[in-house]
Design a protein around this motif. Sequence first.
Motif, PDB file in Angstrom:
ATOM      1  N   ASP A 164       2.503  -1.042  12.770  1.00 22.87           N
ATOM      2  CA  ASP A 164       1.386  -0.457  13.531  1.00 22.87           C
ATOM      3  C   ASP A 164       0.023  -0.816  12.959  1.00 22.87           C
ATOM      4  OD1 ASP A 164       3.838   1.374  13.080  1.00 22.87           O
ATOM      5  OD2 ASP A 164       3.171   1.821  15.116  1.00 22.87           O
ATOM      6  N   GLY A 165      -0.039  -1.173  11.682  1.00 16.78           N
ATOM      7  CA  GLY A 165      -1.305  -1.566  11.077  1.00 16.78           C
ATOM      8  C   GLY A 165      -2.258  -0.402  10.896  1.00 16.78           C
ATOM      9  N   ASP A 166      -2.027   0.408   9.857  1.00 15.71           N
ATOM     10  CA  ASP A 166      -2.898   1.569   9.659  1.00 15.71           C
ATOM     11  C   ASP A 166      -3.549   1.576   8.275  1.00 15.71           C
ATOM     12  OD1 ASP A 166      -0.757   2.095   8.039  1.00 15.71           O
ATOM     13  OD2 ASP A 166      -0.174   3.979   8.991  1.00 15.71           O
ATOM     14  N   LEU A 167      -3.647   0.418   7.647  1.00 17.85           N
ATOM     15  CA  LEU A 167      -4.264   0.386   6.317  1.00 17.85           C
ATOM     16  C   LEU A 167      -5.755   0.700   6.424  1.00 17.85           C
ATOM     17  CD1 LEU A 167      -2.564  -2.762   4.737  1.00 17.85           C
ATOM     18  CD2 LEU A 167      -1.991  -0.360   4.386  1.00 17.85           C
ATOM     19  N   GLY A 168      -6.257   1.438   5.439  1.00 17.10           N
ATOM     20  CA  GLY A 168      -7.655   1.838   5.461  1.00 17.10           C
ATOM     21  C   GLY A 168      -8.373   1.470   4.180  1.00 17.10           C
ATOM     22  N   ARG A 169      -9.291   2.323   3.773  1.00 20.19           N
ATOM     23  CA  ARG A 169     -10.122   2.042   2.616  1.00 20.19           C
ATOM     24  C   ARG A 169      -9.909   3.129   1.562  1.00 20.19           C
ATOM     25  NH1 ARG A 169     -16.388   1.421   3.754  1.00 20.19           N
ATOM     26  NH2 ARG A 169     -15.684  -0.424   4.887  1.00 20.19           N
ATOM     27  N   PRO A 170      -8.868   3.003   0.735  1.00 20.79           N
ATOM     28  CA  PRO A 170      -8.603   4.030  -0.284  1.00 20.79           C
ATOM     29  C   PRO A 170      -9.653   4.012  -1.390  1.00 20.79           C
ATOM     30  CG  PRO A 170      -7.107   2.175  -0.533  1.00 20.79           C
ATOM     31  CD  PRO A 170      -7.892   1.906   0.697  1.00 20.79           C
ATOM     32  N   SER A 171      -9.698   5.104  -2.163  1.00 22.58           N
ATOM     33  CA  SER A 171     -10.766   5.239  -3.155  1.00 22.58           C
ATOM     34  C   SER A 171     -10.252   5.413  -4.582  1.00 22.58           C
ATOM     35  CB  SER A 171     -11.653   6.436  -2.802  1.00 22.58           C
ATOM     36  OG  SER A 171     -10.862   7.601  -2.693  1.00 22.58           O
ATOM     37  N   VAL A 172      -8.976   5.634  -4.761  1.00 23.23           N
ATOM     38  CA  VAL A 172      -8.409   5.809  -6.105  1.00 23.23           C
ATOM     39  C   VAL A 172      -7.473   4.628  -6.374  1.00 23.23           C
ATOM     40  CG1 VAL A 172      -6.927   7.232  -7.577  1.00 23.23           C
ATOM     41  CG2 VAL A 172      -8.539   8.313  -5.998  1.00 23.23           C
ATOM     42  N   PHE A 173      -7.702   3.938  -7.471  1.00 19.71           N
ATOM     43  CA  PHE A 173      -6.911   2.744  -7.765  1.00 19.71           C
ATOM     44  C   PHE A 173      -6.172   2.926  -9.085  1.00 19.71           C
ATOM     45  CE2 PHE A 173     -10.151   1.472  -4.833  1.00 19.71           C
ATOM     46  CZ  PHE A 173      -9.549   0.532  -4.012  1.00 19.71           C
ATOM     47  N   VAL A 174      -4.921   2.532  -9.093  1.00 15.66           N
ATOM     48  CA  VAL A 174      -4.102   2.584 -10.310  1.00 15.66           C
ATOM     49  C   VAL A 174      -3.700   1.147 -10.644  1.00 15.66           C
ATOM     50  CG1 VAL A 174      -1.984   3.443 -11.360  1.00 15.66           C
ATOM     51  CG2 VAL A 174      -3.246   4.884  -9.743  1.00 15.66           C
ATOM     52  N   PRO A 175      -4.422   0.489 -11.552  1.00 20.42           N
ATOM     53  CA  PRO A 175      -4.051  -0.882 -11.944  1.00 20.42           C
ATOM     54  C   PRO A 175      -2.652  -0.896 -12.555  1.00 20.42           C
ATOM     55  CG  PRO A 175      -6.262  -0.361 -12.697  1.00 20.42           C
ATOM     56  CD  PRO A 175      -5.644   0.929 -12.225  1.00 20.42           C
ATOM     57  N   LEU A 176      -1.922  -1.960 -12.270  1.00 21.74           N
ATOM     58  CA  LEU A 176      -0.541  -2.069 -12.738  1.00 21.74           C
ATOM     59  C   LEU A 176      -0.322  -3.421 -13.395  1.00 21.74           C
ATOM     60  CD1 LEU A 176       1.222  -0.742  -9.513  1.00 21.74           C
ATOM     61  CD2 LEU A 176       0.919   0.525 -11.653  1.00 21.74           C
ATOM     62  N   ARG A 177       0.314  -3.413 -14.559  1.00 18.82           N
ATOM     63  CA  ARG A 177       0.734  -4.680 -15.153  1.00 18.82           C
ATOM     64  C   ARG A 177       1.698  -5.382 -14.213  1.00 18.82           C
ATOM     65  NH1 ARG A 177       2.647  -1.521 -19.001  1.00 18.82           N
ATOM     66  NH2 ARG A 177       4.634  -2.637 -19.009  1.00 18.82           N
ATOM     67  N   ARG A 178       1.707  -6.702 -14.246  1.00 19.83           N
ATOM     68  CA  ARG A 178       2.570  -7.442 -13.336  1.00 19.83           C
ATOM     69  C   ARG A 178       4.046  -7.060 -13.525  1.00 19.83           C
ATOM     70  NH1 ARG A 178       2.858 -11.953  -9.625  1.00 19.83           N
ATOM     71  NH2 ARG A 178       4.999 -11.703  -8.944  1.00 19.83           N
ATOM     72  N   GLU A 179       4.448  -6.747 -14.781  1.00 20.80           N
ATOM     73  CA  GLU A 179       5.846  -6.367 -15.022  1.00 20.80           C
ATOM     74  C   GLU A 179       6.214  -5.094 -14.254  1.00 20.80           C
ATOM     75  OE1 GLU A 179       3.409  -7.653 -17.299  1.00 20.80           O
ATOM     76  OE2 GLU A 179       4.164  -6.520 -18.997  1.00 20.80           O
ATOM     77  N   LEU A 180       5.265  -4.160 -14.174  1.00 21.57           N
ATOM     78  CA  LEU A 180       5.553  -2.928 -13.439  1.00 21.57           C
ATOM     79  C   LEU A 180       5.670  -3.204 -11.947  1.00 21.57           C
ATOM     80  CD1 LEU A 180       3.343  -0.208 -15.210  1.00 21.57           C
ATOM     81  CD2 LEU A 180       5.754  -0.740 -15.553  1.00 21.57           C
ATOM     82  N   CYS A 181       4.816  -4.106 -11.439  1.00 20.60           N
ATOM     83  CA  CYS A 181       4.918  -4.479 -10.013  1.00 20.60           C
ATOM     84  C   CYS A 181       6.270  -5.119  -9.731  1.00 20.60           C
ATOM     85  CB  CYS A 181       3.807  -5.458  -9.636  1.00 20.60           C
ATOM     86  SG  CYS A 181       2.153  -4.799  -9.892  1.00 20.60           S
ATOM     87  N   ASP A 182       6.677  -6.014 -10.626  1.00 24.40           N
ATOM     88  CA  ASP A 182       7.961  -6.685 -10.428  1.00 24.40           C
ATOM     89  C   ASP A 182       9.119  -5.683 -10.502  1.00 24.40           C
ATOM     90  OD1 ASP A 182       6.731  -9.111 -10.109  1.00 24.40           O
ATOM     91  OD2 ASP A 182       6.989  -9.730 -12.196  1.00 24.40           O
ATOM     92  N   ALA A 183       9.017  -4.741 -11.448  1.00 25.47           N
ATOM     93  CA  ALA A 183      10.075  -3.728 -11.567  1.00 25.47           C
ATOM     94  C   ALA A 183      10.138  -2.880 -10.299  1.00 25.47           C
ATOM     95  CB  ALA A 183       9.814  -2.842 -12.788  1.00 25.47           C
ATOM     96  N   LYS A 184       8.972  -2.518  -9.769  1.00 25.48           N
ATOM     97  CA  LYS A 184       8.935  -1.742  -8.516  1.00 25.48           C
ATOM     98  C   LYS A 184       9.660  -2.500  -7.402  1.00 25.48           C
ATOM     99  CE  LYS A 184       5.690  -0.413  -4.843  1.00 25.48           C
ATOM    100  NZ  LYS A 184       4.289  -0.087  -4.482  1.00 25.48           N
ATOM    101  N   VAL A 185       9.343  -3.767  -7.245  1.00 22.55           N
ATOM    102  CA  VAL A 185       9.932  -4.552  -6.157  1.00 22.55           C
ATOM    103  C   VAL A 185      11.432  -4.745  -6.365  1.00 22.55           C
ATOM    104  CG1 VAL A 185       9.930  -6.809  -5.043  1.00 22.55           C
ATOM    105  CG2 VAL A 185       7.760  -5.687  -5.587  1.00 22.55           C
ATOM    106  N   VAL A 186      11.841  -5.001  -7.601  1.00 24.47           N
ATOM    107  CA  VAL A 186      13.274  -5.153  -7.889  1.00 24.47           C
ATOM    108  C   VAL A 186      14.016  -3.861  -7.553  1.00 24.47           C
ATOM    109  CG1 VAL A 186      14.953  -5.387  -9.771  1.00 24.47           C
ATOM    110  CG2 VAL A 186      13.042  -6.990  -9.589  1.00 24.47           C
ATOM    111  N   HIS A 187      13.446  -2.712  -7.966  1.00 27.74           N
ATOM    112  CA  HIS A 187      14.086  -1.420  -7.662  1.00 27.74           C
ATOM    113  C   HIS A 187      14.170  -1.209  -6.150  1.00 27.74           C
ATOM    114  CE1 HIS A 187      14.228  -0.555 -11.789  1.00 27.74           C
ATOM    115  NE2 HIS A 187      13.136   0.162 -11.935  1.00 27.74           N
ATOM    116  N   LEU A 188      13.096  -1.529  -5.432  1.00 27.92           N
ATOM    117  CA  LEU A 188      13.086  -1.342  -3.977  1.00 27.92           C
ATOM    118  C   LEU A 188      14.180  -2.172  -3.310  1.00 27.92           C
ATOM    119  CD1 LEU A 188       9.250  -1.404  -3.121  1.00 27.92           C
ATOM    120  CD2 LEU A 188      10.832   0.453  -2.617  1.00 27.92           C
ATOM    121  N   MET A 189      14.249  -3.433  -3.695  1.00 31.71           N
ATOM    122  CA  MET A 189      15.219  -4.319  -3.053  1.00 31.71           C
ATOM    123  C   MET A 189      16.653  -3.948  -3.454  1.00 31.71           C
ATOM    124  SD  MET A 189      13.061  -5.902  -1.302  1.00 31.71           S
ATOM    125  CE  MET A 189      14.220  -6.909  -0.395  1.00 31.71           C
ATOM    126  N   ASP A 190      16.777  -3.429  -4.679  1.00 27.19           N
ATOM    127  CA  ASP A 190      18.082  -3.060  -5.206  1.00 27.19           C
ATOM    128  C   ASP A 190      18.597  -1.770  -4.579  1.00 27.19           C
ATOM    129  OD1 ASP A 190      20.307  -3.057  -6.840  1.00 27.19           O
ATOM    130  OD2 ASP A 190      19.300  -1.930  -8.424  1.00 27.19           O
TER     131      ASP A 190
END
Length: 234
Positions: A164-190
């Motif tokens: 549907d395309g509902d992305l907006g303009r968030p105001s709070v950002f949580v920077p993530l190390r690339r390893e954490l991003c990869d772990a998130k994606v691996v867990h999701l796919m798993d």
Amino acid sequence: MGVMEEERQCSSLRAGADMIPLRLVAKSSGPLKILCIGAHSDDIEIGCGGAILRLAEEYPGCEFYWAVFNAVGVREAEARRAAGLFAGSRLKGPILKGFEDGFMPWAGTEVKAVFENELKPVAPDLIFTHNGQDAHQDHRLLNQLTWNTFRNHLIFEYEIPKYDGDLGRPSVFVPLRRELCDAKVVHLMDAFGSQRSKHWFEPGTFLSLMRLRGMECASDSGYAEAFYCRKLVL
Ligand SMILES: [Zn+2]
């Protein structure tokens, strides 16, 4: 503006990234209590899975309380397993319910009762929930009930990419190390095998949104998750 000039601006922004970080301090004497609320069995993990992994690292004594409202059949098992992958030994619950996908606004009385009877007693310090501008009706209902139930709490509202395309303009950002991003994606796919047939449920979707939000906050790694925050008290 040429590419070189754009690159210079970007690098100077990162070098001067002096926005001071805010730390979370639990208001009670006990552990930091984090309540994660999701309509469907992959919402929490998509919306704030990276932030959960980072919080678990930075606040080793924290507790994650977990509530999923549409966790039926195979999706119940997937929700239970994913909660364990992300929260590990810090997981409390999870609370898994069987409300029908797409029909939650018409079961509002029963959904609200879960908030009143099972979530309110958690007395969380931080809450992750759906954002109020989300295009999915189940997501919007849980956002409204979060604000109905928790009147004086820190609430971060997460985003779920969708057709549907509902992305907006968030105001709070949580920077993530690339390893954490990869772990998130691996867990999701798993964890969510039942979702892999959906055209959007693939690593590129999740990584690209985190890359975009990382760009918007000049994250050192280039990656971040982003949230909406209506009220913040310093
Ligand atoms: Zn959902």
